[in-house]
Design an enzyme around this catalytic site. Structure first.
Site, PDB file in Angstrom:
ATOM      1  CD  GLN A   1     -17.134  -0.303  -6.171  1.00 17.64           C
ATOM      2  OE1 GLN A   1     -16.271   0.285  -5.534  1.00 17.64           O
ATOM      3  NE2 GLN A   1     -17.248  -0.216  -7.482  1.00 17.64           N
TER       4      GLN A   1
ATOM      5  CD  GLN B   1      -2.631   1.677   0.526  1.00 15.78           C
ATOM      6  OE1 GLN B   1      -2.376   2.548  -0.293  1.00 15.78           O
ATOM      7  NE2 GLN B   1      -3.786   1.026   0.567  1.00 15.78           N
TER       8      GLN B   1
ATOM      9  CD  GLU C   1      -7.752   0.470  -5.053  1.00 12.26           C
ATOM     10  OE1 GLU C   1      -8.955   0.316  -4.803  1.00 12.26           O
ATOM     11  OE2 GLU C   1      -6.839   0.019  -4.355  1.00 12.26           O
ATOM     12  CG  ASN C   2      -3.839   3.684  -3.101  1.00 10.92           C
ATOM     13  OD1 ASN C   2      -4.532   4.298  -2.301  1.00 10.92           O
ATOM     14  ND2 ASN C   2      -3.631   2.382  -2.997  1.00 10.92           N
TER      15      ASN C   2
ATOM     16  N   GLY D   1      -9.332  -1.814  -1.591  1.00 12.50           N
ATOM     17  CA  GLY D   1     -10.443  -1.480  -0.693  1.00 12.50           C
ATOM     18  C   GLY D   1     -10.045  -1.278   0.755  1.00 12.50           C
ATOM     19  CD  GLU D   2      -4.881  -0.388   4.046  1.00 15.36           C
ATOM     20  OE1 GLU D   2      -4.368   0.027   5.114  1.00 15.36           O
ATOM     21  OE2 GLU D   2      -4.201  -0.828   3.104  1.00 15.36           O
ATOM     22  NE  ARG D   3     -10.539   6.671   1.727  1.00 14.96           N
ATOM     23  CZ  ARG D   3     -11.809   6.900   1.422  1.00 14.96           C
ATOM     24  NH1 ARG D   3     -12.405   6.182   0.487  1.00 14.96           N
ATOM     25  NH2 ARG D   3     -12.502   7.815   2.036  1.00 14.96           N
TER      26      ARG D   3
ATOM     27  N   GLY E   1     -24.858   0.563   3.577  1.00 17.52           N
ATOM     28  CA  GLY E   1     -24.217  -0.726   3.365  1.00 17.52           C
ATOM     29  C   GLY E   1     -23.002  -0.592   2.463  1.00 17.52           C
TER      30      GLY E   1
END
Length: 285
Positions: free
Chosen positions: A66, A42, A117-118, A83-85, A63
């Site tokens: 993704q 990351q 992604e980042n 999807g770490e956030r 909810g």
């Protein structure tokens, strides 16, 4: 149209993480959150607690739209691919299980997805972005030009970011903490000397200099005014009129000797306290 991921992996990854996470052809599982660890590749080192809490409120109300994407790294242990956030937000909410898609990817693919992604989210600090570019260059053994083409960016953008990593750690931290801007940092690069760079960085923080003011200060350091140059030159003692006459007389005499056919060798030395002339006269012509 191919995504940046397929361009990096030669087509082995066909979808981008954010769109593929919602792919209906992939099975979504409920995975115990305690079995999941963050991605070691990351690039983001700073997560805003305020934004995580804001995302947590959204997830609590609507909810998870993704699921996160993970991979197996050991028996009953998973690592986040994307999807770490969301993972942090669900952990903040105290969820025991999270919706996830499990993929089998190697380290190189996992690292590249996390980095790209980042980079696409454009929320990284300039230093985090620079490290992401550097890691992609190393992972795929690319030139800056090739990386720029694959990411759809200018080569100068890549080069300018990576150049920031040559600055001292103190300055990189100042950028990360938003004490100085990327433009401030680029101006500091021209100073070359790391101690001077740190000193000027501290001046920027303490005096609140904008970029133009910093560039002016740096210009004065690199090109001091002519008056200052003269003042910094070592002062030589003035020579009296009598001494000048003596020197001229000696030089004229030596010139006459030379014209007579004798090959003289002379050396002159002008020191602070005296003027020295050494004459060597050969014994044989």
């Amino acid at each position: 149209m191919k995504s940046p991921f397929s361009r990096f992996f030669g087509g082995s990854v066909k979808e981008e993480p954010e769109t593929s996470e919602g792919n209906h052809h992939e099975h979504v599982e409920q995975v115990a959150i305690d079995l999941i660890v963050p991605n070691k590749y990351q690039p983001r080192t700073i997560f805003s607690e305020e934004k995580i809490e804001e995302l947590a409120r959204t997830i609590h109300t609507h909810g998870v739209i993704q699921p996160i994407v993970i991979r197996t790294i050991a028996e009953n242990k998973y690592e986040i691919i994307a999807g770490e956030r969301r993972y942090r937000a669900m952990k903040y909410l105290g969820w025991e299980e999270v919706p996830a898609i499990i993929r089998e990817l190697d380290d190189k693919e996992t690292a590249s997805i996390a980095l790209i992604e980042n980079l696409q989210r454009e929320e990284l600090t300039p230093i985090e972005e620079a490290y992401a570019y550097e890691q992609l260059l190393d992972l795929h053994e690319l030139t800056q030009e090739a990386l720029a083409q694959r990411l759809g960016k200018g080569q100068s953008t890549i080069a300018n970011k990576i150049r920031l990593l040559k600055l001292p750690e103190e300055i990189q931290n100042a950028i990360m903490d938003k004490k100085i801007s990327e433009r401030h940092a680029r101006a500091l690069i021209s100073l070359k000397d790391s101690n001077l760079q740190i000193e000027m960085c501290n001046v920027v923080v303490e005096e609140g200099l904008n970029v133009k003011q910093l560039e002016t200060r740096i210009g004065e350091l690199l090109n001091p005014p002519e008056k200052e140059k003269k003042e910094n030159r070592p002062k030589r003692k003035s020579v009296s009129r009598d001494v000048r006459i003596a020197l001229n007389t000696i030089k004229q005499s030596l010139s006459l000797v030379t014209k007579s056919g004798i090959d003289l060798q002379t050396e002159e030395e002008d020191s602070e306290d005296f003027y020295k002339i050494t004459v060597k006269i050969p014994k044989k012509k």
